[in-house]
Scaffold this active site. Structure first.
Site, PDB file in Angstrom:
ATOM      1  N   TYR A 221     -12.221  -3.064  -4.015  1.00 25.46           N
ATOM      2  CA  TYR A 221     -12.585  -3.003  -2.723  1.00 25.46           C
ATOM      3  C   TYR A 221     -14.079  -3.005  -2.541  1.00 25.46           C
ATOM      4  O   TYR A 221     -14.580  -2.460  -1.658  1.00 25.46           O
ATOM      5  CB  TYR A 221     -12.104  -1.818  -1.882  1.00 25.46           C
ATOM      6  CG  TYR A 221     -10.530  -2.229  -1.444  1.00 25.46           C
ATOM      7  CD1 TYR A 221     -10.490  -3.095  -0.380  1.00 25.46           C
ATOM      8  CD2 TYR A 221      -9.686  -1.319  -1.616  1.00 25.46           C
ATOM      9  CE1 TYR A 221      -9.079  -3.381  -0.018  1.00 25.46           C
ATOM     10  CE2 TYR A 221      -8.246  -1.443  -1.228  1.00 25.46           C
ATOM     11  CZ  TYR A 221      -7.893  -2.537  -0.025  1.00 25.46           C
ATOM     12  OH  TYR A 221      -6.883  -2.843   0.261  1.00 25.46           O
TER      13      TYR A 221
ATOM     14  N   LYS B  36       0.846  -1.358  -0.122  1.00 23.76           N
ATOM     15  CA  LYS B  36      -0.151   0.033   0.027  1.00 23.76           C
ATOM     16  C   LYS B  36       0.667   1.162  -0.091  1.00 23.76           C
ATOM     17  O   LYS B  36       2.108   1.160   0.332  1.00 23.76           O
ATOM     18  CB  LYS B  36      -1.034  -0.031   1.389  1.00 23.76           C
ATOM     19  CG  LYS B  36      -1.915  -1.296   1.198  1.00 23.76           C
ATOM     20  CD  LYS B  36      -2.964  -1.261   2.197  1.00 23.76           C
ATOM     21  CE  LYS B  36      -3.697  -2.179   2.029  1.00 23.76           C
ATOM     22  NZ  LYS B  36      -5.049  -2.240   3.347  1.00 23.76           N
TER      23      LYS B  36
ATOM     24  N   ASN C  57      -2.386  -0.295   6.934  1.00 22.15           N
ATOM     25  CA  ASN C  57      -1.696  -1.327   7.307  1.00 22.15           C
ATOM     26  C   ASN C  57      -0.762  -1.984   6.555  1.00 22.15           C
ATOM     27  O   ASN C  57      -0.535  -3.058   6.250  1.00 22.15           O
ATOM     28  CB  ASN C  57      -2.951  -2.186   7.865  1.00 22.15           C
ATOM     29  CG  ASN C  57      -3.890  -2.575   6.732  1.00 22.15           C
ATOM     30  OD1 ASN C  57      -3.657  -1.854   5.608  1.00 22.15           O
ATOM     31  ND2 ASN C  57      -4.976  -3.229   7.196  1.00 22.15           N
TER      32      ASN C  57
ATOM     33  N   ARG D 169       2.450  -6.686   9.430  1.00 20.78           N
ATOM     34  CA  ARG D 169       1.564  -5.471   9.899  1.00 20.78           C
ATOM     35  C   ARG D 169       1.826  -5.311  11.519  1.00 20.78           C
ATOM     36  O   ARG D 169       2.273  -4.220  12.065  1.00 20.78           O
ATOM     37  CB  ARG D 169       0.248  -5.367   9.947  1.00 20.78           C
ATOM     38  CG  ARG D 169      -0.182  -5.517   8.516  1.00 20.78           C
ATOM     39  CD  ARG D 169      -1.839  -6.233   8.366  1.00 20.78           C
ATOM     40  NE  ARG D 169      -2.330  -5.797   7.165  1.00 20.78           N
ATOM     41  CZ  ARG D 169      -3.548  -6.184   6.488  1.00 20.78           C
ATOM     42  NH1 ARG D 169      -4.297  -7.173   7.359  1.00 20.78           N
ATOM     43  NH2 ARG D 169      -4.199  -5.766   5.607  1.00 20.78           N
TER      44      ARG D 169
ATOM     45  N   HIS E 108      -2.051  -5.659   1.418  1.00 21.75           N
ATOM     46  CA  HIS E 108      -3.231  -6.274   0.862  1.00 21.75           C
ATOM     47  C   HIS E 108      -2.598  -7.833   0.525  1.00 21.75           C
ATOM     48  O   HIS E 108      -1.655  -7.900  -0.182  1.00 21.75           O
ATOM     49  CB  HIS E 108      -4.171  -5.611  -0.121  1.00 21.75           C
ATOM     50  CG  HIS E 108      -5.070  -6.677  -0.765  1.00 21.75           C
ATOM     51  ND1 HIS E 108      -6.224  -6.756  -0.048  1.00 21.75           N
ATOM     52  CD2 HIS E 108      -5.038  -7.257  -1.717  1.00 21.75           C
ATOM     53  CE1 HIS E 108      -7.044  -7.486  -0.877  1.00 21.75           C
ATOM     54  NE2 HIS E 108      -6.264  -7.951  -1.829  1.00 21.75           N
TER      55      HIS E 108
ATOM     56  N   GLU F  46      -8.842 -10.795  -8.264  1.00 23.19           N
ATOM     57  CA  GLU F  46      -7.918  -9.800  -7.945  1.00 23.19           C
ATOM     58  C   GLU F  46      -6.646  -9.857  -9.095  1.00 23.19           C
ATOM     59  O   GLU F  46      -6.357  -8.792  -9.430  1.00 23.19           O
ATOM     60  CB  GLU F  46      -7.368  -9.708  -6.429  1.00 23.19           C
ATOM     61  CG  GLU F  46      -8.698  -9.396  -5.595  1.00 23.19           C
ATOM     62  CD  GLU F  46      -8.046  -9.354  -4.203  1.00 23.19           C
ATOM     63  OE1 GLU F  46      -7.004  -9.872  -3.894  1.00 23.19           O
ATOM     64  OE2 GLU F  46      -9.080  -9.126  -3.279  1.00 23.19           O
TER      65      GLU F  46
HETATM   66  P1  IDP Z   1      -7.748  -7.103   5.249  1.00 16.90           P
HETATM   67  O1  IDP Z   1      -6.811  -6.010   4.608  1.00 16.90           O
HETATM   68  O2  IDP Z   1      -7.176  -7.540   6.302  1.00 16.90           O
HETATM   69  O3  IDP Z   1      -8.346  -8.027   4.273  1.00 16.90           O
HETATM   70  P2  IDP Z   1     -10.512  -5.836   5.302  1.00 16.90           P
HETATM   71  O4  IDP Z   1     -11.445  -6.035   6.340  1.00 16.90           O
HETATM   72  O5  IDP Z   1     -10.702  -6.533   3.960  1.00 16.90           O
HETATM   73  O6  IDP Z   1      -8.923  -6.014   5.758  1.00 16.90           O
HETATM   74  O7  IDP Z   1     -10.440  -4.176   5.057  1.00 16.90           O
HETATM   75  C1  IDP Z   1      -9.741  -3.721   3.789  1.00 16.90           C
HETATM   76  C2  IDP Z   1      -8.964  -2.550   4.115  1.00 16.90           C
HETATM   77  O8  IDP Z   1      -9.931  -1.614   4.474  1.00 16.90           O
HETATM   78  C3  IDP Z   1      -8.052  -2.676   5.272  1.00 16.90           C
HETATM   79  O9  IDP Z   1      -7.030  -3.402   4.999  1.00 16.90           O
HETATM   80  C4  IDP Z   1      -7.764  -1.494   5.969  1.00 16.90           C
HETATM   81  O10 IDP Z   1      -6.775  -0.700   5.186  1.00 16.90           O
HETATM   82  C5  IDP Z   1      -9.149  -0.803   5.555  1.00 16.90           C
HETATM   83  N1  IDP Z   1     -10.291  -1.108   6.950  1.00 16.90           N
HETATM   84  C6  IDP Z   1     -10.902  -2.246   7.232  1.00 16.90           C
HETATM   85  N2  IDP Z   1     -11.494  -1.709   8.432  1.00 16.90           N
HETATM   86  C7  IDP Z   1     -11.322  -0.636   8.692  1.00 16.90           C
HETATM   87  C8  IDP Z   1     -11.821   0.424   9.596  1.00 16.90           C
HETATM   88  O11 IDP Z   1     -12.742   0.099  10.422  1.00 16.90           O
HETATM   89  N3  IDP Z   1     -11.199   1.622   9.908  1.00 16.90           N
HETATM   90  C9  IDP Z   1     -10.334   2.063   8.840  1.00 16.90           C
HETATM   91  N4  IDP Z   1      -9.994   1.402   7.887  1.00 16.90           N
HETATM   92  C10 IDP Z   1     -10.341   0.056   7.638  1.00 16.90           C
HETATM   93 MG    MG Z   2      -9.795  -7.852   2.775  1.00  9.43          MG
END
Ligand code: IDP
Ligand code: MG
Length: 192
Positions: free
Chosen positions: A76, A36, A139, A129, A142, A153
């Site tokens: 997304y 990212k 974070n 992370r 991805h 993807e």
């Molecule tokens: P993942 O990346 O671990 O699969 P996902 O739930 O798919 O997590 O969420 C996609 C991305 O959206 C996360 O990696 C993060 O960057 C962002 N994200 C997810 N939940 C939140 C939140 O509650 N607040 C802010 N950003 C979030």
């Molecule tokens: Mg995800």
């Protein structure tokens, strides 16, 4: 024995185990990883890639690009409507992103475990992370969360198949035991 440089994706054995390996060796998989914008801006590309390489995952595609908003929105789409969705799209299109495809036995789950939990603050030490981040949204990485997601993807970020390389790492026979080695691609006979 000579091995072709072109591995094939093979399903797991479903038959009875004839030794310690067949039922334990996961399927050869490909997964999409994004480094990212925070990983790129913080100069962590090398250290993060090193985690995947050191594990034994094979990089079969790699590029650095600022991706267009519609592509990131599609990527997304499952989060559309959530409170963080617009910020996430803005963040992910704010600058260059590293996109790569990793290949290996069980690559999808292994990659997710190397990444750690979504919130960097809560991710275990030893994960990417957990070691490099503090934030929920910024974070660093991805990784596809399932075989279905990986297929979708990979097609999204690498629509051009010529960007995906088939190659055999020089150390592959040391990364896997002979029973676990990804099977060589069957050669098509003429007229078949
Ligand atoms: P993942 O990346 O671990 O699969 P996902 O739930 O798919 O997590 O969420 C996609 C991305 O959206 C996360 O990696 C993060 O960057 C962002 N994200 C997810 N939940 C939140 C939140 O509650 N607040 C802010 N950003 C979030
Ligand atoms: Mg995800």
């Amino acid at each position: 024995m000579f091995r072709s440089s072109a591995p094939r994706i093979v399903p797991n054995s479903t038959g009875p185990a004839s030794g310690p390996y067949p039922q334990e060796t996961p399927t050869l998989e490909r997964t999409l990883v994004l480094l990212k914008p925070d990983a790129v801006q913080r100069g962590l590309i090398g250290r993060i890639l090193s985690r995947f390489e050191s594990k034994g995952l094979k990089i079969v595609a790699l590029k650095l690009q600022t991706f267009p908003v519609p592509l990131i929105k599609t990527h997304y789409a499952e989060h559309k409507g959530k409170p963080f969705y617009n910020d996430l799209v803005g963040f992910m299109t704010s600058g260059p992103v590293g996109a790569l495809i990793l290949e290996g036995n069980g690559a999808i789950e292994i990659t997710r475990r190397l990444m750690g939990a979504t919130s960097s603050a809560k991710a275990d030490p030893g994960t990417i992370r957990g070691d490099f981040g503090m934030s929920f949204s910024n974070n660093l990485v991805h990784g596809s969360d399932s075989a279905v997601s990986a297929k979708r993807e990979i097609a999204l970020f690498f629509p051009n198949k010529s960007e995906i390389n088939r190659w055999t790492p020089a150390n592959e026979t040391w990364i896997y035991s002979s029973e676990e080695l990804p099977a060589p691609k069957a050669t098509k006979k003429k007229g078949k």
